[in-house]
Design a protein around this motif. Structure first.
Motif, PDB file in Angstrom:
ATOM      1  N   ASP A   1     -13.686 -14.231 -11.922  1.00 50.80           N
ATOM      2  CA  ASP A   1     -13.443 -13.788 -13.288  1.00 50.80           C
ATOM      3  C   ASP A   1     -14.574 -14.230 -14.203  1.00 50.80           C
ATOM      4  O   ASP A   1     -15.306 -15.168 -13.892  1.00 50.80           O
ATOM      5  N   VAL A   2     -14.642 -13.575 -15.377  1.00 49.88           N
ATOM      6  CA  VAL A   2     -15.756 -13.883 -16.287  1.00 49.88           C
ATOM      7  C   VAL A   2     -15.772 -15.349 -16.696  1.00 49.88           C
ATOM      8  O   VAL A   2     -16.826 -15.982 -16.716  1.00 49.88           O
ATOM      9  N   THR A   3     -14.612 -15.898 -17.015  1.00 53.45           N
ATOM     10  CA  THR A   3     -14.619 -17.284 -17.496  1.00 53.45           C
ATOM     11  C   THR A   3     -14.985 -18.250 -16.371  1.00 53.45           C
ATOM     12  O   THR A   3     -15.668 -19.244 -16.599  1.00 53.45           O
ATOM     13  N   VAL A   4     -14.538 -17.929 -15.145  1.00 56.30           N
ATOM     14  CA  VAL A   4     -14.891 -18.776 -14.002  1.00 56.30           C
ATOM     15  C   VAL A   4     -16.359 -18.574 -13.646  1.00 56.30           C
ATOM     16  O   VAL A   4     -17.072 -19.520 -13.303  1.00 56.30           O
ATOM     17  N   GLN A   5     -16.818 -17.332 -13.764  1.00 59.90           N
ATOM     18  CA  GLN A   5     -18.232 -17.048 -13.534  1.00 59.90           C
ATOM     19  C   GLN A   5     -19.098 -17.891 -14.465  1.00 59.90           C
ATOM     20  O   GLN A   5     -20.115 -18.450 -14.047  1.00 59.90           O
ATOM     21  N   ALA A   6     -18.663 -17.999 -15.716  1.00 60.96           N
ATOM     22  CA  ALA A   6     -19.425 -18.809 -16.674  1.00 60.96           C
ATOM     23  C   ALA A   6     -19.483 -20.255 -16.208  1.00 60.96           C
ATOM     24  O   ALA A   6     -20.523 -20.911 -16.322  1.00 60.96           O
ATOM     25  N   GLN A   7     -18.378 -20.769 -15.648  1.00 56.99           N
ATOM     26  CA  GLN A   7     -18.381 -22.142 -15.123  1.00 56.99           C
ATOM     27  C   GLN A   7     -19.419 -22.287 -14.013  1.00 56.99           C
ATOM     28  O   GLN A   7     -20.190 -23.248 -13.978  1.00 56.99           O
TER      29      GLN A   7
ATOM     30  N   SER B   1      -8.338 -22.695  -6.149  1.00 54.49           N
ATOM     31  CA  SER B   1      -8.584 -21.397  -6.776  1.00 54.49           C
ATOM     32  C   SER B   1      -9.940 -20.869  -6.335  1.00 54.49           C
ATOM     33  O   SER B   1     -10.752 -21.590  -5.752  1.00 54.49           O
TER      34      SER B   1
ATOM     35  N   ALA C   1     -30.096 -13.011 -15.590  1.00 55.34           N
ATOM     36  CA  ALA C   1     -30.781 -13.411 -16.823  1.00 55.34           C
ATOM     37  C   ALA C   1     -30.356 -14.805 -17.262  1.00 55.34           C
ATOM     38  O   ALA C   1     -31.137 -15.554 -17.846  1.00 55.34           O
ATOM     39  N   GLU C   2     -29.116 -15.169 -16.960  1.00 56.15           N
ATOM     40  CA  GLU C   2     -28.601 -16.469 -17.381  1.00 56.15           C
ATOM     41  C   GLU C   2     -29.310 -17.636 -16.714  1.00 56.15           C
ATOM     42  O   GLU C   2     -29.578 -18.646 -17.344  1.00 56.15           O
TER      43      GLU C   2
ATOM     44  N   ASP D   1     -22.997 -22.086 -15.222  1.00 61.93           N
ATOM     45  CA  ASP D   1     -23.310 -23.344 -15.888  1.00 61.93           C
ATOM     46  C   ASP D   1     -23.667 -24.413 -14.856  1.00 61.93           C
ATOM     47  O   ASP D   1     -24.640 -25.156 -14.995  1.00 61.93           O
TER      48      ASP D   1
ATOM     49  N   ILE E   1     -22.137  -5.884 -25.075  1.00 56.26           N
ATOM     50  CA  ILE E   1     -21.009  -6.164 -25.955  1.00 56.26           C
ATOM     51  C   ILE E   1     -21.173  -5.468 -27.296  1.00 56.26           C
ATOM     52  O   ILE E   1     -20.233  -4.981 -27.888  1.00 56.26           O
TER      53      ILE E   1
ATOM     54  N   HIS F   1     -26.061  -7.689  -8.233  1.00 53.43           N
ATOM     55  CA  HIS F   1     -26.242  -6.347  -8.776  1.00 53.43           C
ATOM     56  C   HIS F   1     -26.230  -6.409 -10.301  1.00 53.43           C
ATOM     57  O   HIS F   1     -26.530  -5.441 -10.964  1.00 53.43           O
TER      58      HIS F   1
ATOM     59  N   SER G   1     -27.449  -9.174 -15.878  1.00 50.22           N
ATOM     60  CA  SER G   1     -27.182 -10.161 -16.924  1.00 50.22           C
ATOM     61  C   SER G   1     -26.820 -11.524 -16.328  1.00 50.22           C
ATOM     62  O   SER G   1     -27.097 -12.557 -16.930  1.00 50.22           O
TER      63      SER G   1
END
Lengths: 294, 430, 456
Positions: free
Chosen positions: C317-323, C287, C350-351, C326, C392, C344, C347
């Motif tokens: 995707d957002v959830t994969v981006q979070a992975q 993936s 910022a993480e 992390d 959000i 670009h 946020s």
């Protein structure tokens, strides 16, 4: 509306600039223009270059053996005593005319079949594609020979045979271009705006799908001329007096060791044209490719 | 309601892997109910492959659905009547209402009329405008195509629209490649609202744009909504955009709507595990201590997971969510052969049999107890283990029994609809 | 303070048919060791060009007119500057092409080993016809063949007793240094890395790890392979008879095989499940998120000093981006590497970032810690950029009026002045320098002229 015209003019100027930036394409264009000019002169006023019998070769049976280049015969002569310089000038008109005929007939037929096949789709599309496969599977030269021998040996039938061999190429190409254009979002946007199918076809798909096809066509003019003269070279022409580049080459073939110019000059005339057309096509491709424009 | 979709399903056929195999079916949208009121902005949020774009196109009739209907401009009481017919299984009554309002039952002039009442704005302004047409022809196209007005009037309307979307009039004679991304999207918006539609689908309207331009386009959209009361569906993966724009939010996952309700509820107080994870995954300067990071990827829609489609990734999944023997076996193999390799007989092998049975072969005498202890220990991390109902010994084999499963429906919970078995308790027949 | 990368006053132009684009107009970057620096900006601000210039991947119509890029004090682009000074106003494309070739040769030992880059699109960054393991092994073999050779030699020599002793050390909580010392005293250099990599895996139980460590013992090695490995260790690279066609292929085989083994260890340290299976797969079987992890693994394979990531999560995707974000946070702790993260999306930066640089029109206009950028932005552009991002919570947002300038004809003075609400007369004439306003806060704006005022 003035502004619109100015925009168009700007656009044209950019196109010309992109084309001119490709030096070799410019050379190609100049050579092609020379050939075309020669053909036009032969058609309308051959006397300008001191030529009288445009449609036939003028043999000189008193001295049939090829003579080397001289002031009287700048390119020398070929068997049977034919002056090569004037013959090549005459032959270019005939070759150019029939090459354009082949490409035009083949391209128009192929493009129409391709577009229809891509639009209708389904069984028709499948059938047309299998037919083109059959045409692709037989070597075109052999197929053209076969068709020609059935119809008869003349220049007109020869070009008809070539057109028959050539349309599947354009059908395939046009079909793939149409199909890929159909996938663009602007086609979907037009659908969402309630535009009818025929209107989408003529306003959105064809204007975007056809330009690359035209480039392909212009590129093919060179190869068609080569194949046309190949057919003439191997004896497709019954009438022995036709000024045709391939036929001229074949006349000198028996003397190739003692009189190489008899083969070289008509051969070079064919090659230079094919090369020039290819260079020109390259330049045109730059012009329509938005990436190269920036 | 401007638009109401009921049990909307769209399947795509995909060529089979082998020459003689059956074509495969991919269910991109799976029994979706959605509705948009006059002047309402409904957000559809989901990741790539969740079917949100397909939903948008089906709502407009650009794709024909495999099942279900889309009703256009239907009065609320008629819609209630229609829902009543469907609930009571009155096919005739439902069909008669469909006849009148369904966009798929219209033809000819009537279809044209409906078409002029809806339009779409696409994600990529670079490819959604025909490069060979100038802005004037692009904007007037829907006006002329649907015989909405005469060509000479259309020119005036085009100028009006350009002003409306904040572009100078002389842009009418420019070509798309001369415009910036934001300007193109404004042109696309002008085309979308040319016929003053009642309903507009915006598919990722700002995701190809820079943030500063995105802000301009979003406030423009809000202004247009205020002025013309256009009902909008905004499809996006960007939750912040939805939060800024939408009144109602639908969260999609693998072709299904998993949570649907008012923005304040769904985004600020999500209840479906997927929504919770999705919202906690949004990056930002506040590092959230309790961020949930989902494992794995979105499922393959040709062969979706059984039961609840989200269960293999769900951090709150439990026994009846739809675990299969294979899913449990993968986790068990890891436990038996890797993590707790020392505690078991070296030759112990996890295997799955026909009919979904799950067996551990070559187990030695004490292994049952060990296994039970490990399952209880690891249940918290490996949700698949919750589906194991009991162990049974047959000679050297231990057979594991798997619980049955349920498919979640839409349940009413806390002011929204949610498709998760956790909330099946207060099932009020949603 | 130690700096990995020092970019000063970098200026770059692109020569196109439509005119000269001034892509970079004096970029200054100081990157500290082990730091993640974020570069944020809108499209067309030159952030990708900056990344490509640092790693030396330039199109032939690019000319670096001024500035230097120092990696650990060594200038990377001296060649380009020299060229620019010779043909400043009328660069010949053919000469330019030659200069790029020359630069490529100079940087061949820098790229991939000291600096590496991760691109946006994980779909096209991997070669579709090669297995994942091979692609990782190849970068290892090209840049560090001797490391691979040592690992393999150590495995052929190591005895059961050595491994048992090492296990005891590990179980007693030995640190990296002592394992290294242990390997050295037994003349088993190369084994320590393998021991530690197995021991540090979180996904395996102790019993399994012990088994894996014990199975490292005395793996037999053929005579030819032994000769190859010994020569690679002594020479530090693949040369001499090993470059003869035919022999070359044969000698590389053993290194590639070892590279595959190391690839498994690398992938497991990036929290990729089933690394043994993944190295045998082709890119299309994975993936998008998984592919991006593989690309990050390749970028980190040779322990580079600097990794440049250009929009590493924008295609995900957002959830994969979070992975992935992390993962980046973990990597920062584990690897001794500095990162430049280009995006670009403020946020995202910022993480994970320590500091963020805001870029506008080919210049960095503000650099500060993440907190300062968000809570106390100074440059008007930064302020407006932050207020343009929807959140959000759904608060109001504000677009920035006007458009990004056409970089063929950049505005005079401060490039932001046509869009700036606080514009003053001198902004139109002079370009403000980067100045420290606070200890960690640099900004290029005349609004803060009076404050602290010492130059960078």
């Amino acid at each position: 509306m003035n502004e619109e015209r100015a925009k168009r003019w700007d656009n044209t100027k950019l196109s010309i600039r992109v084309f001119l930036a490709n030096r070799t394409a410019l050379v190609g264009l100049i050579i092609v223009l020379i050939y075309v000019a020669d053909a036009l002169i032969m058609q309308f006023d051959p006397g300008l270059l001191g030529i009288t019998q445009v449609n036939t070769l003028v043999p000189n049976f008193t001295n049939p053996v090829p003579l080397p280049p001289s002031w009287a015969h700048p390119f020398g002569t070929t068997f049977p005593g034919v002056d090569l310089y004037t013959s090549i000038l005459k032959a270019i008109r005939i070759d150019l005319f029939y090459s354009i005929l082949v490409v035009a007939v083949g391209a128009v037929a192929g493009a129409v079949i391709g577009v229809v096949s891509a639009t209708v789709g389904g069984l028709l599309d499948e059938t047309v594609m299998r037919i083109t496969d059959i045409f692709f599977s037989i070597p075109y030269l052999i197929l053209a020979l076969a068709i020609g021998f059935i119809l008869g040996r003349s220049l007109m039938y020869m070009s008809l045979a070539l057109a028959l061999v050539w349309w599947p190429l354009y059908a395939r190409y046009t079909r793939s271009q149409t199909l890929s254009t159909k996938e663009f979002t602007y086609v979907e946007a037009a659908k969402a705006s309630g535009v009818s199918r025929t209107r989408i076809m003529f306003r959105h798909i064809l204007p975007n799908a056809l330009p690359p096809v035209f480039i392909q066509i212009s590129l093919d003019l060179g190869s068609i001329m080569v194949i046309f003269s190949t057919l003439a070279f191997i004896g497709f022409i019954a009438n022995a007096k036709v000024p045709e580049l391939g036929y001229l080459t074949s006349l000198g073939l028996n003397y190739v060791q003692t009189a190489p110019w008899a083969v070289i000059f008509p051969g070079v005339a064919i090659t230079v044209f094919a090369l020039a057309v290819n260079l020109l096509g390259d330049g045109l491709r730059d012009v329509i490719d938005p990436r190269r424009r920036s | 309601m401007i638009i109401a979709a009921r049990r909307l399903t769209k399947e795509f056929e995909i060529k089979a892997n082998s020459a003689f195999g059956k074509p495969l079916r991919l269910r991109a949208v799976d029994s979706v109910d959605i509705q948009v009121g006059e002047g309402q902005i409904v957000g559809v949020v989901g990741e790539s492959g969740s079917g949100k774009s397909t939903l948008g196109r089906t709502l407009l009739g650009l794709l024909s659905p495999s099942a279900g209907t889309v009703l256009f401009d239907i009065p609320d009481d008629v819609l209630r009547e229609y829902d009543g017919f469907r609930r009571d299984g009155d096919a005739k009554g439902a069909a008669s209402i469909e006849m009148e309002y369904s966009i798929f039952k219209k033809k000819g002039e009537k279809l044209k009329k409906i078409r002029s009442g809806m339009n779409m704005v696409f994600q990529d302004p670079y490819s959604s405008l025909d490069p060979r047409m100038n802005v004037m022809s692009i904007i007037t196209e829907p006006l002329l195509a649907m015989n909405y007005m005469k060509p000479d009037k259309a020119v005036d309307r085009c100028m009006e629209l350009l002003e409306e979307v904040g572009l100078p009039r002389d842009f009418a004679y420019r070509y798309p490649h001369e415009l910036s991304g934001g300007q193109k999207q404004r042109v696309a918006l002008a085309r979308g609202m040319a016929t003053l539609p009642k309903f507009l689908v915006l598919d990722e309207p700002t995701s190809a744009l820079d943030v500063s331009v995105q802000a301009q386009i979003l406030s423009l959209l809000r202004k247009i909504r205020e002025k013309y009361h256009i009902g909008m569906v905004i499809i996006t993966h960007n939750i912040a955009v939805i939060s800024y724009m939408a009144d109602q939010v639908n969260v999609m996952y693998a072709g299904k709507i998993v949570e649907s309700g008012p923005k304040e509820d769904v985004i600020l107080n999500p209840v479906h595990p997927y929504t919770i994870a999705l919202i906690s995954a949004v990056p930002g300067k506040m590092v959230k201590p309790n961020r949930i990071i989902l494992k794995g990827d979105t499922p393959n829609l040709i062969n979706p997971p059984q039961g609840c489609v989200f269960h293999p990734r769900c951090p709150m999944a439990f026994g009846i969510c739809g675990w299969t023997a294979d899913e449990i076996a993968t986790d068990l193999k890891y436990l038996v052969n890797d993590k707790f390799a020392g505690s078991f007989n070296d030759k112990a092998v996890v295997s799955t049999g026909a009919g979904g049975s799950l067996v551990i072969n070559n187990a030695s005498a004490g292994d049952e107890g060990v296994l039970e202890r490990i399952i209880n220990e690891e249940k918290g991390n490996m949700k698949s283990l919750t589906a194991i109902e009991g162990l049974e010994r047959h000679g050297t084999n231990i057979e594991l029994k798997i619980k049955g499963y349920r498919v979640p429906k839409m349940y009413n919970h806390d002011g929204r609809k949610v498709s998760c078995l956790l909330y099946a308790g207060d099932d009020n027949k949603a | 303070m130690e700096y990995t990368l020092n970019v000063s006053n970098l200026k770059e132009q692109f020569y196109t048919r439509r005119g000269i684009y001034k892509a970079l107009n004096g970029v200054d970057i100081l990157l500290r060791k082990g730091e993640i620096l974020g570069i944020a900006g809108e499209s067309g601000c030159g952030k990708t060009t900056l990344g490509l210039t640092i790693i030396g991947l330039l199109p032939r119509n690019a000319v670096v007119t001024d500035g230097e890029i120092l990696l650990d004090g060594k200038d990377l682009i001296a060649t380009l500057r020299e060229f620019a000074s010779k043909e400043a106003n009328n660069p010949n494309l053919r000469h330019s092409e030659n200069i790029m070739k020359k630069l490529n040769k100079q940087l061949i030992n820098v790229r991939g080993s000291r600096i590496s880059m991760v691109f946006q699109d994980p779909m096209t960054s991997l070669n579709p016809v090669l297995r994942i393991g091979y692609q990782i092994a190849e970068t290892l073999m090209v840049h560090q063949p001797e490391v691979l050779a040592k690992r393999r030699l150590a495995r052929s020599k190591v005895k059961d007793d050595d491994l048992r002793e090492a296990l005891k050390l590990l179980e007693n909580g030995a640190d990296e240094q002592s394992i290294k010392a242990f390997a050295e005293t037994r003349q088993l250099e190369g084994i320590e890395e393998q021991l530690l990599n197995i021991w540090r895996r979180n996904d395996l139980g102790i019993a399994r790890k012990e088994k894996m460590i014990l199975s490292l013992r005395s793996e037999r090695l053929g005579g030819f392979d032994m000769a190859v490995l010994q020569r690679v260790v002594s020479q530090g690279r693949i040369d001499g008879w090993m470059r003869i066609p035919g022999l070359n292929r044969m000698s590389k085989a053993v290194l590639i095989k070892e590279g595959n083994t190391k690839a498994v260890e690398l992938l497991s340290s990036l929290e990729i499940p089933n690394p043994e299976e993944v190295v045998k797969m082709y890119p299309h079987e994975l993936s998008g998120g998984m592919r991006q992890r593989i690309i990050i693994a390749i970028a980190l394979a040779n322990n580079p000093e600097l990794v440049i990531m250009d929009e590493p999560t924008s295609a995900l995707d957002v959830t994969v981006q979070a992975q992935i974000l992390d993962l980046l946070k973990h990597l920062k702790q584990r690897f001794n590497t500095s990162f430049i993260l280009i995006s670009h999306d403020l946020s995202v930066l910022a993480e994970v970032c320590d500091r963020i640089g805001i870029m506008y029109a080919g210049r960095i206009v503000e650099v500060a810690t993440v907190d300062a950028i968000f809570n106390k932005p100074l440059h008007p552009y930064t302020t407006m950029l932050i207020s343009a991002v929807p959140t959000i919570k759904g608060g109001e947002i504000q677009g920035i009026g006007g458009a990004v300038p056409d970089m063929r004809f950049p505005p005079s003075g401060c490039m932001f002045h046509p869009r700036c609400p606080y514009v003053m007369d001198k902004c139109r004439e002079n370009n403000p320098q980067m100045k420290y306003v606070e200890d960690e806060h640099l900004v290029a704006c005349y609004l803060y002229e009076g404050q602290k005022g010492e130059q960078n």
